[in-house]
Design a protein around this motif. Structure first.
Motif, short mmCIF file in Angstrom:
data_model
loop_
_atom_site.label_atom_id
_atom_site.label_comp_id
_atom_site.label_asym_id
_atom_site.label_seq_id
_atom_site.Cartn_x
_atom_site.Cartn_y
_atom_site.Cartn_z
N GLU A 160 -1.13 -4.17 5.50
CA GLU A 160 -1.59 -2.89 4.97
C GLU A 160 -2.70 -3.07 3.95
O GLU A 160 -3.45 -2.15 3.68
CB GLU A 160 -0.43 -2.12 4.33
N HIS A 161 -2.81 -4.24 3.33
CA HIS A 161 -3.80 -4.48 2.28
C HIS A 161 -5.05 -5.11 2.89
O HIS A 161 -5.50 -6.17 2.46
CB HIS A 161 -3.22 -5.39 1.19
N SER A 252 4.37 0.39 -5.41
CA SER A 252 4.12 -0.76 -4.55
C SER A 252 3.92 -2.03 -5.36
O SER A 252 4.37 -3.11 -4.95
CB SER A 252 2.88 -0.49 -3.68
N SER A 258 3.84 -2.43 0.17
CA SER A 258 2.64 -1.60 0.24
C SER A 258 2.96 -0.15 -0.12
O SER A 258 4.12 0.28 -0.08
CB SER A 258 2.04 -1.66 1.64
#
Length: 484
Positions: A160-161, A252, A258
């Motif tokens: 997700e990052h 998060s 996340s």
């Protein structure tokens, strides 16, 4: 001969001309100084402004530039120069080039104070360079030692990052625990006051009990979802969101997942907690209420429930129909409205559905169906906003409400005493609503996306309030038995 006199107006005194250029103090009547206006050509005007470092929005005849900013070749040479009234003119292509203004960073710094500032800045720069060299030496030594406690570890961000570049971070130079960030967060909450400040629960044991019940419920519902956090941490995350209303980005970082995963865990856990906490809002029997009756209800022993409504603001809806239903003239904003009922001992026993801010207290009272829970001979205690005399009389339910002033200038002695006694008993509903509104998710504007689960959110909050310390203390309760 006419000797009459006529009054004459004095001639207006002309103002002295001065140079409009910054940092120039030239005025009229100085030796060999002439003044010139800006040219009419647009391109030439811009060149003058750029040279003189000026930004003029409106040009007038009073904006003058003295001859000290031009060289000798910029002026036209006349054949007859002996006349004292000669008018010196500039050439069409003349541009100021002498005695131009200087900006702050272009000026010299001869003063001792400014020199000290420059020297101080130079020393700070040298310290930063020395610190960077020390960090580089520390980095090399860490690579050479490679001990298990201080070894550099590469942090792999989840998928997700994607916006985070894969480069070295400052935290790689620090000792890193193998147990991870989530373990550190869990170990930092060690006392009841810590868990209360983060989640609203009064004891750590309550969090463990709720987690055990959730695991049993998940096994019965046959959950097939794989979670990266255990049940206790997911409940802590959800209650932390309700109590502090932290952003998903902050959560998060706190829980090591996340922000998208935080949002999914919050919605999933709210649905699970709703099944648990809705059983903690119970309508008690009449015998239990009489057994736990506080001393302030001595004259109102038939009271079964104390009712009141509270509102909280929401985001402005895009739908016009929703705007009409949620706009509250009392608050002057778009709100949602909920009716709360407590027993005389302070326990929340009734919670209505969520209504728009336009709904009146009477409409919510009728639509919620609370009269179906009451029996003939019971009493309901409300505020002046509940105009429900006829509805209660049709069901044989008594109504305790502060008396109205009406057309009288002041209340009678009997009404004044009754007003004070009802206010003394009814104040506990205000204390219960105050505890509900401690949760900041109801203090700030509720996002429109939360409206589908707002009923579950309020149920969970009221359940947490019910298992907290009692609203009415032992000194006020008389022979009251506190609910568990």
């Amino acid at each position: 001969m006419d000797h009459s006199y006529y009054a004459t107006m004095p001639k207006p005194r002309k103002k002295h001309k001065y140079c409009y250029v910054p940092q120039c103090s030239t005025i009229q009547y100085q030796d060999d100084v002439t003044f010139h206006t800006f040219p009419k050509n647009v391109i030439l005007k811009k060149k003058w402004e750029h040279a003189l470092k000026m930004n003029i929005t409106k040009f007038t005849n009073n904006i003058n530039v003295c001859s000290k900013h031009f060289i000798k070749d910029d002026f036209l040479q006349f054949k007859t120069t002996n006349s004292p009234f000669r008018r010196v003119k500039l050439k069409l292509c003349a541009i100021p080039s002498q005695n131009l203004p200087k900006r702050l960073f272009e000026r010299p710094t001869p003063s001792p104070l400014k020199m000290k500032r420059v020297q101080r800045a130079e020393r700070a720069t040298r310290r930063d360079l020395i610190g960077q060299e020390d960090n580089l030496e520390l980095k090399i030594s860490l690579d050479s030692n490679n001990t298990p406690s201080t070894a550099r570890r590469k942090i792999n961000f989840p998928s997700e990052h994607k916006e985070v570049p894969e480069e070295e971070c400052l935290c790689e130079l620090l000792p890193f625990d193998d147990t991870g960030v989530v373990q550190n967060v869990e170990s930092s909450v060690t006392s009841d006051s810590d868990i209360n400040s983060f989640t609203g629960l009064s004891k750590i044991e309550y969090l463990k009990d709720i987690a055990n019940i959730s695991n049993i419920l998940m096994s019965k519902l046959q959950y097939s979802i794989q979670f990266s956090l255990d049940t206790e941490m997911r409940i802590c995350l959800t209650l932390c969101k309700l109590k502090l209303n932290m952003s998903y980005k902050s959560l998060s970082v706190l829980f090591g997942i996340s922000d998208t995963t935080c949002k999914n865990y919050f919605i999933e856990t709210i649905n699970l907690l709703f099944l648990i906490f809705k059983s903690m809002i119970v309508w008690p029997s009449k015998s239990k209420i009489e057994k736990n009756l506080p001393s302030c209800f001595t004259n109102y022993k038939e009271t079964r429930v104390i009712l009141d409504c509270f509102e909280t603001t929401i985001e402005k809806p895009k739908c016009l129909n929703c705007r009409i239903r949620t706009y509250s003239h009392y608050k002057g904003n778009h709100t949602i409205k909920i009716m709360v009922g407590i027993a005389p001992d302070g326990l929340i026993t009734f919670l209505s559905s969520v209504y728009g801010g336009r709904a009146s207290d009477k409409f919510i009272f009728i639509d919620s169906g609370i009269l179906d829970k009451c029996t003939e001979g019971d009493a309901i205690m409300v505020d002046k906003g509940f105009l429900i005399e006829q509805e209660c009389a049709d069901r044989g339910v008594r109504l305790y409400r502060p008396p109205f002033l009406g057309k009288n200038k002041q209340l009678s002695t009997k009404d004044g005493i009754e007003n004070a006694e009802i206010a003394r008993a009814r104040v506990h509903i205000e204390r219960a609503i105050q505890r509900i509104k401690i949760f900041k998710i109801l203090q700030q504007k509720v996002p429109w996306s939360y409206l589908p689960i707002i009923d579950k959110i309020t149920t969970v909050i009221c359940g947490v309030v019910n298992i907290s310390r009692p609203i009415i203390g032992e000194s006020e309760s008389g022979n009251m038995v506190i609910h568990a």
